[in-house]
Design an enzyme around this catalytic site. Structure first.
Site, short mmCIF file in Angstrom:
data_model
loop_
_atom_site.label_atom_id
_atom_site.label_comp_id
_atom_site.label_asym_id
_atom_site.label_seq_id
_atom_site.Cartn_x
_atom_site.Cartn_y
_atom_site.Cartn_z
N ASP A 15 0.78 -1.25 0.00
CA ASP A 15 0.00 0.00 0.00
C ASP A 15 0.81 1.30 0.00
O ASP A 15 0.50 2.23 0.75
CB ASP A 15 -0.96 0.02 1.19
CG ASP A 15 -1.98 -1.11 1.15
OD1 ASP A 15 -1.94 -1.93 0.22
OD2 ASP A 15 -2.82 -1.17 2.05
N ASP A 57 -4.91 -0.59 -1.63
CA ASP A 57 -6.32 -0.37 -1.34
C ASP A 57 -6.94 0.13 -2.64
O ASP A 57 -6.35 0.98 -3.33
CB ASP A 57 -6.50 0.70 -0.26
CG ASP A 57 -6.43 0.16 1.15
OD1 ASP A 57 -6.31 -1.08 1.31
OD2 ASP A 57 -6.48 0.96 2.10
N HIS A 59 -10.59 1.08 -3.15
CA HIS A 59 -11.93 1.18 -2.60
C HIS A 59 -12.95 1.76 -3.57
O HIS A 59 -12.64 2.69 -4.31
CB HIS A 59 -11.92 2.10 -1.37
CG HIS A 59 -11.06 1.62 -0.24
ND1 HIS A 59 -11.08 0.33 0.22
CD2 HIS A 59 -10.16 2.29 0.53
CE1 HIS A 59 -10.23 0.22 1.24
NE2 HIS A 59 -9.66 1.39 1.44
N HIS A 76 -10.36 7.45 1.24
CA HIS A 76 -8.97 7.31 0.80
C HIS A 76 -8.88 6.17 -0.21
O HIS A 76 -9.70 5.26 -0.20
CB HIS A 76 -8.03 7.04 1.99
CG HIS A 76 -8.28 5.73 2.66
ND1 HIS A 76 -9.32 5.53 3.55
CD2 HIS A 76 -7.65 4.53 2.56
CE1 HIS A 76 -9.30 4.28 3.96
NE2 HIS A 76 -8.31 3.64 3.37
N LYS A 101 -7.11 -4.77 -3.06
CA LYS A 101 -7.88 -5.29 -1.92
C LYS A 101 -8.94 -4.30 -1.48
O LYS A 101 -8.88 -3.14 -1.85
CB LYS A 101 -6.95 -5.67 -0.77
CG LYS A 101 -6.13 -4.53 -0.22
CD LYS A 101 -5.12 -5.05 0.80
CE LYS A 101 -4.25 -3.97 1.37
NZ LYS A 101 -4.93 -2.97 2.16
N CYS A 140 -2.15 -2.33 7.66
CA CYS A 140 -2.06 -3.24 6.51
C CYS A 140 -0.80 -4.09 6.52
O CYS A 140 -0.84 -5.26 6.16
CB CYS A 140 -2.23 -2.47 5.21
SG CYS A 140 -3.89 -1.75 5.09
#
Length: 192
Positions: A15, A57, A59, A76, A101, A140
């Protein structure tokens, strides 16, 4: 002394995205300082012909972890935004395997193994020892390392290439202790 890389090793970068760097929506203090050591590890792994993986990430806009949906975090790493992109200075090779993810509205995932095919990809490459660095130590990175240890990987945590959020003072140090207790080795050297 320099750690010798060998067949079965893989680099896993967690990340290192714009929203976790200074100025980002969920900035980790000194998060940008992980980039230079990670770039040196990338060079070593490339030179040895060993696999490189990077989690991110990714999202949806209304992700369950966001404050507006009752979660703990500001918006974020929304997919396809500048904040979700890897840090510009991070020199990820084109052949690095990217693992997205927390890609659905209703499920959060701190671990790179959570709801992804990371373990299958690692097995496909014959990876047994994972060198792990990235952001953030106490979220993470912690969850990815704990899952990797549970799955039987030999984990080497790159101390110069991790930084913590430290929502509570000492969270980063506690996370490192927890990862070591789970079997991870803390490596304090930096590749030349």
């Amino acid at each position: 002394m320099t750690t010798r890389l060998q067949s079965g090793d893989a680099l896993l970068i967690v990340d290192v995205q714009n929203d976790f760097l200074p100025g980002g929506q969920l900035a980790v203090t000194d998060g940008d300082t992980v980039i230079a050591p990670l770039n040196r590890w990338i060079e070593r792994f490339q030179a040895a012909g060993l696999p490189i993986f990077a989690t991110r990430d990714w999202h949806p806009a209304a992700h369950c972890s966001f404050i507006a949906q009752g979660g703990p975090w500001p918006n974020h790493c929304v997919a396809n935004t500048d904040g979700a992109r890897f840090a510009t200075a991070l020199r990820l090779p084109k052949n690095a395997k990217v693992i997205s993810k927390a890609t659905t509205v209703e499920v959060d995932a701190y671990s790179g193994f959570g709801g992804t095919d990371l373990s299958d990809l690692l097995q496909h490459t014959g990876s047994q020892r994972l060198f792990i660095g990235g952001l953030a130590t106490d979220y993470c990175v912690l969850n990815t390392v704990l899952d990797a240890c549970r799955l039987g990987y030999n984990v080497v945590l790159l101390s110069e290439a991790i930084r913590a959020v430290n929502v509570q003072a000492g969270d980063g140090a506690r996370a490192i202790a927890e990862m070591q207790a789970a079997g991870a080795t803390l490596l304090e050297e930096s590749p030349e």
